[in-house]
Design a protein around this motif. Structure first.
Motif, PDB file in Angstrom:
ATOM      1  N   GLY A 279      37.350   0.216  24.447  1.00 58.01           N
ATOM      2  CA  GLY A 279      37.284  -1.233  24.541  1.00 58.01           C
ATOM      3  C   GLY A 279      35.862  -1.744  24.517  1.00 58.01           C
ATOM      4  O   GLY A 279      35.551  -2.726  23.841  1.00 58.01           O
ATOM      5  N   TRP A 280      34.981  -1.056  25.209  1.00 56.45           N
ATOM      6  CA  TRP A 280      33.610  -1.538  25.311  1.00 56.45           C
ATOM      7  C   TRP A 280      32.816  -1.250  24.042  1.00 56.45           C
ATOM      8  O   TRP A 280      32.088  -2.103  23.545  1.00 56.45           O
ATOM      9  CB  TRP A 280      32.932  -0.888  26.513  1.00 56.45           C
ATOM     10  CG  TRP A 280      31.499  -1.262  26.648  1.00 56.45           C
ATOM     11  CD1 TRP A 280      31.004  -2.434  27.127  1.00 56.45           C
ATOM     12  CD2 TRP A 280      30.374  -0.463  26.293  1.00 56.45           C
ATOM     13  NE1 TRP A 280      29.637  -2.414  27.098  1.00 56.45           N
ATOM     14  CE2 TRP A 280      29.232  -1.214  26.587  1.00 56.45           C
ATOM     15  CE3 TRP A 280      30.240   0.814  25.758  1.00 56.45           C
ATOM     16  CZ2 TRP A 280      27.957  -0.724  26.362  1.00 56.45           C
ATOM     17  CZ3 TRP A 280      28.972   1.298  25.536  1.00 56.45           C
ATOM     18  CH2 TRP A 280      27.857   0.531  25.835  1.00 56.45           C
TER      19      TRP A 280
ATOM     20  N   LYS B 189      35.858  -8.657  21.072  1.00 53.87           N
ATOM     21  CA  LYS B 189      36.373  -9.265  22.306  1.00 53.87           C
ATOM     22  C   LYS B 189      37.784  -8.807  22.615  1.00 53.87           C
ATOM     23  O   LYS B 189      38.138  -8.569  23.761  1.00 53.87           O
ATOM     24  CB  LYS B 189      36.340 -10.785  22.171  1.00 53.87           C
ATOM     25  CG  LYS B 189      34.932 -11.332  22.197  1.00 53.87           C
ATOM     26  CD  LYS B 189      34.929 -12.834  22.254  1.00 53.87           C
ATOM     27  CE  LYS B 189      33.511 -13.343  22.284  1.00 53.87           C
ATOM     28  NZ  LYS B 189      32.780 -13.012  21.034  1.00 53.87           N
TER      29      LYS B 189
ATOM     30  N   PHE C 125      37.646  -5.386  24.006  1.00 49.85           N
ATOM     31  CA  PHE C 125      37.046  -5.408  25.329  1.00 49.85           C
ATOM     32  C   PHE C 125      38.068  -5.853  26.375  1.00 49.85           C
ATOM     33  O   PHE C 125      38.210  -5.238  27.433  1.00 49.85           O
ATOM     34  CB  PHE C 125      35.840  -6.341  25.317  1.00 49.85           C
ATOM     35  CG  PHE C 125      35.064  -6.321  26.582  1.00 49.85           C
ATOM     36  CD1 PHE C 125      34.465  -5.152  27.000  1.00 49.85           C
ATOM     37  CD2 PHE C 125      34.932  -7.453  27.356  1.00 49.85           C
ATOM     38  CE1 PHE C 125      33.748  -5.115  28.178  1.00 49.85           C
ATOM     39  CE2 PHE C 125      34.225  -7.419  28.535  1.00 49.85           C
ATOM     40  CZ  PHE C 125      33.632  -6.259  28.944  1.00 49.85           C
TER      41      PHE C 125
ATOM     42  N   TYR D 200      42.779  -2.165  22.975  1.00 46.59           N
ATOM     43  CA  TYR D 200      41.507  -1.440  22.989  1.00 46.59           C
ATOM     44  C   TYR D 200      41.238  -0.653  21.719  1.00 46.59           C
ATOM     45  O   TYR D 200      40.116  -0.297  21.435  1.00 46.59           O
ATOM     46  CB  TYR D 200      41.438  -0.514  24.209  1.00 46.59           C
ATOM     47  CG  TYR D 200      42.549   0.494  24.298  1.00 46.59           C
ATOM     48  CD1 TYR D 200      42.406   1.734  23.704  1.00 46.59           C
ATOM     49  CD2 TYR D 200      43.730   0.206  24.963  1.00 46.59           C
ATOM     50  CE1 TYR D 200      43.427   2.665  23.773  1.00 46.59           C
ATOM     51  CE2 TYR D 200      44.759   1.122  25.032  1.00 46.59           C
ATOM     52  CZ  TYR D 200      44.590   2.346  24.442  1.00 46.59           C
ATOM     53  OH  TYR D 200      45.589   3.266  24.498  1.00 46.59           O
TER      54      TYR D 200
ATOM     55  N   MET E 262      30.118  -2.819  32.273  1.00 50.82           N
ATOM     56  CA  MET E 262      30.635  -3.411  31.039  1.00 50.82           C
ATOM     57  C   MET E 262      30.912  -4.890  31.214  1.00 50.82           C
ATOM     58  O   MET E 262      30.673  -5.687  30.314  1.00 50.82           O
ATOM     59  CB  MET E 262      31.912  -2.695  30.634  1.00 50.82           C
ATOM     60  CG  MET E 262      31.637  -1.325  30.090  1.00 50.82           C
ATOM     61  SD  MET E 262      33.160  -0.464  29.779  1.00 50.82           S
ATOM     62  CE  MET E 262      32.514   1.043  29.103  1.00 50.82           C
TER      63      MET E 262
ATOM     64  N   ASN F 182      27.932  -6.606  31.044  1.00 51.52           N
ATOM     65  CA  ASN F 182      27.347  -6.290  29.750  1.00 51.52           C
ATOM     66  C   ASN F 182      25.853  -6.006  29.834  1.00 51.52           C
ATOM     67  O   ASN F 182      25.034  -6.640  29.183  1.00 51.52           O
ATOM     68  CB  ASN F 182      27.609  -7.416  28.750  1.00 51.52           C
ATOM     69  CG  ASN F 182      27.629  -6.875  27.350  1.00 51.52           C
ATOM     70  OD1 ASN F 182      27.578  -5.653  27.148  1.00 51.52           O
ATOM     71  ND2 ASN F 182      27.679  -7.754  26.375  1.00 51.52           N
TER      72      ASN F 182
END
Lengths: 448, 171
Positions: free
Chosen positions: A142-143, A148, A151, A242, B73, B76
């Motif tokens: 996801g990151w 978006k 995430f 994700y 995260m 960020n």
């Protein structure tokens, strides 16, 4: 007979690991096929039926397609983690397979070979430890995608998996209470019926721990991110969740991981609640490893094969249940999911542990030995608790999200209006002779 | 075999710990720290401390580090975060603290451990007869029950404190 040792042990373990991993991957491929056919059955269509006989080669075609597709690298992605995430999603699910006993020990000339890749002394704790790592794949994917939707899916996934892990770990405690051991093969022995032996319970734990099994199934669904808890990949809101940005084999790795996780969960539920590889009503498979390392019972290769078949049948049934649930229940809303996990399952499972512990203590104190009386009393306790849970508690009161109570009042009026419209429509249509099923369509939408 | 795995996990632990400190990207740091915990857990298994190994992974790798990752995260934090230690004097101070720590640890390792070393075979036999969990649970819930309960109350106090601090105050 003793377990094989030395070089033969290393060889046998390596062989078992390879064979079971291959079997797992084949079963994963088959599970995707079965799931699609089952979905098709539920939705009254045919499903994949073109590749090979009755579509059985569809997974092969899918795999080939995934291999040949273009690998995409999103511009905003963090490359190292983007590459790491699919592996992190797949490894825990497959490594978990190592502690599952598949069948009775296989006798060989050099000693017996237990049908489990690694009989670690911490069994259930190993399962919890490895299962808790599954979240990294989701969070990482996801990151690192730099999108978006991904995430949000990753955040949802991590929050959900951490929340339900608590419930899952606690629902396994009653099993440990009964077994007095955390090794996984001990669970199978506990559920086998040894006439005249007060060391084993003699029945599958599904009945004596009915509610525990229920909670394990519910929390497992959440842990494997499956409907009704598939919010991390809710396609209606998050495109694909994700793994939105993933393509070709990297996407396939997520898919494989998901199904491998599902299979291991089904296998674990089989071991914990359905007697593992135990064949019901037959004492010929009473084979266990004693504490001094010797084998009690009469092992043979055909018994190993038979128990393997019994295990597969049970695990397939559990898998079928999971798939059935997926195509039956709608998705939860996110706040309902969190309410269920933290405000209901956690509390109830804690109370459940206390009740079971009290029952076990009372039974032990009053001199009742392990056996059918013991199991019967526990079953009674569970039935009473289940009655309290399903009739007393849940009338849509606890699982109702904020603002829904007012909605219910509004809905009552709406249903009344809807009924009147339908009756009017029926009266009109039946006069003209049209199919009565279609009259439901006339009613206004939005009542849900 | 055991020695091979010891050196493997030891090298893994030390290298990933160094990488954890030197990485500019906080997410990479977290991942390296998780690898460190894994290597430590492997070392615990070699020492026949299976329970500690499992708990190490469940608590640290499976729960705490996930929360770390979650927060990093969510905020960020990219790689452009300035270092905490910038000025010359601070660097000298930090370096001397690290040096002192190394000296203390070296003395501990080289000198007399002060406690009686447990016979490895005794540990193995306990593991064989009692299982990995009971051997730890018996003393924990009998002899050290008070200490155990007081520790859990301490944790509870910390949790309640966090909730009180994080709660929005009524206007």
């Amino acid at each position: 007979m003793r377990e094989i040792g030395g070089g033969a042990f290393v060889l046998a373990t390596a062989l078992k690991a390879i064979v079971f991993f291959t079997l797992l991957m084949v079963c994963v491929a088959l599970a995707t096929y079965v799931e699609r056919r089952l979905a098709a059955f539920v939705q009254d269509r045919s499903g994949p039926n073109r590749v090979g006989p009755i579509g059985l080669l569809q997974p092969v075609a899918d795999g080939l397609k995934n291999l040949l597709k273009e690998e995409t690298w999103p511009a905003a992605a963090n490359h190292a983690f983007f590459l790491l995430a699919p592996a992190l999603a797949m490894i825990p699910a497959t490594v978990l397979f190592a502690v599952i006993p598949f069948g009775s020990p296989l006798p060989t000339r050099w000693g017996f070979v237990p049908m489990i890749v690694a009989d670690v002394p911490i069994g259930i704790l190993y399962i919890l430890a490895i299962a808790s790592l599954g979240v990294y794949g989701v969070v990482m994917a996801g990151w690192s995608s730099g999108s978006k939707y991904s995430f949000l899916g990753g955040l949802r996934g991590s929050a959900q998996m951490i929340s339900y892990e608590v419930g899952l770990s606690l629902s396994l405690v009653p099993i440990i209470l009964l077994a007095g051991d955390v090794r996984v093969p001990a669970m199978v022995t506990l559920q086998q019926h040894y006439p005249g032996d007060s060391a084993t319970l003699g029945t599958w734990l599904l009945l004596p721990l009915l509610l525990g099994a229920f909670f394990v199934v519910v929390t497992s669904l959440a842990e494997t991110n499956r409907l009704p808890f598939d919010l991390p990949e809710a396609e209606g809101e998050l495109v694909g969740g994700y793994h939105t940005e993933y393509s070709s084999m990297k996407f396939a790795a997520f898919f494989l991981g998901e199904y491998a996780h599902l299979l291991t969960t089904a296998a674990l539920i089989t071991v914990f609640f359905l007697g593992g590889w135990d064949i019901p009503f037959w004492q010929g498979d009473n084979i266990r490893v004693l504490s001094d390392g010797t084998l009690a019972g009469d092992p043979s290769w055909w018994k190993t094969l038979l128990t393997l078949v019994a295990f597969s049948v049970k695990a397939s049934l559990v898998l079928g249940l999971f798939m059935w649930i997926r195509w039956t229940l709608p998705r939860f809303r996110y706040d309902q999911l969190m309410d269920l996990g933290w405000k209901f399952i956690l509390e109830f499972v804690t109370i459940y542990i206390l009740v079971i512990a009290l029952a076990v203590y009372t039974l032990d104190r009053s001199g009742v030995e392990y056996g059918w009386t013991y199991a019967g009393v526990l079953t009674g306790v569970n039935v009473v608790l289940a009655g309290l849970l399903f009739i007393g508690f849940d009338r849509g009161r606890l699982l109702r999200g904020a603002g829904q109570r007012a909605e219910r009042e509004a809905r009552r009026g709406h249903m009344e209006a809807r009924r009147r419209v339908r009756e009017a429509a029926l009266a009109v249509v039946s006069g003209e002779g049209a199919a009565p099923e279609e009259t439901g369509e006339v009613a206004p939408e939005g009542g849900r | 075999m055991t020695e091979f795995f010891f050196f493997l996990f030891a090298a893994m632990a030390i290298l990933s710990a160094i990488f954890m400190v030197t990485q500019a990207n906080p997410v990479a740091s977290v991942v390296y720290l998780v690898v460190t915990f894994f290597a430590l857990s492997g070392l615990f298994v070699i020492l026949d401390a299976h329970f500690i190994a499992a708990v190490q992974v469940i608590i640290y790798a499976g729960a705490i580090m996930v929360l770390f990752l979650f927060v990093i995260m969510l905020l960020n934090l990219g790689s452009g975060v300035p270092a905490d230690i910038r000025r010359g004097l601070a660097r000298v101070l930090a370096g001397s603290v690290a040096l002192a720590l190394i000296v203390v640890l070296t003395r501990l390792v080289l000198g007399d451990p002060g406690t009686e070393a447990l016979d490895p075979s005794a540990l193995a036999s306990v593991l064989e007869s009692e299982g990995a969990v009971r051997a730890l649970a018996e003393p924990l819930f009998n002899r050290y029950l008070v200490a155990f309960e007081v520790t859990s109350i301490l944790l509870l106090v910390a949790v309640i404190g966090a909730v009180v601090l994080a709660r929005r105050r009524a206007p």
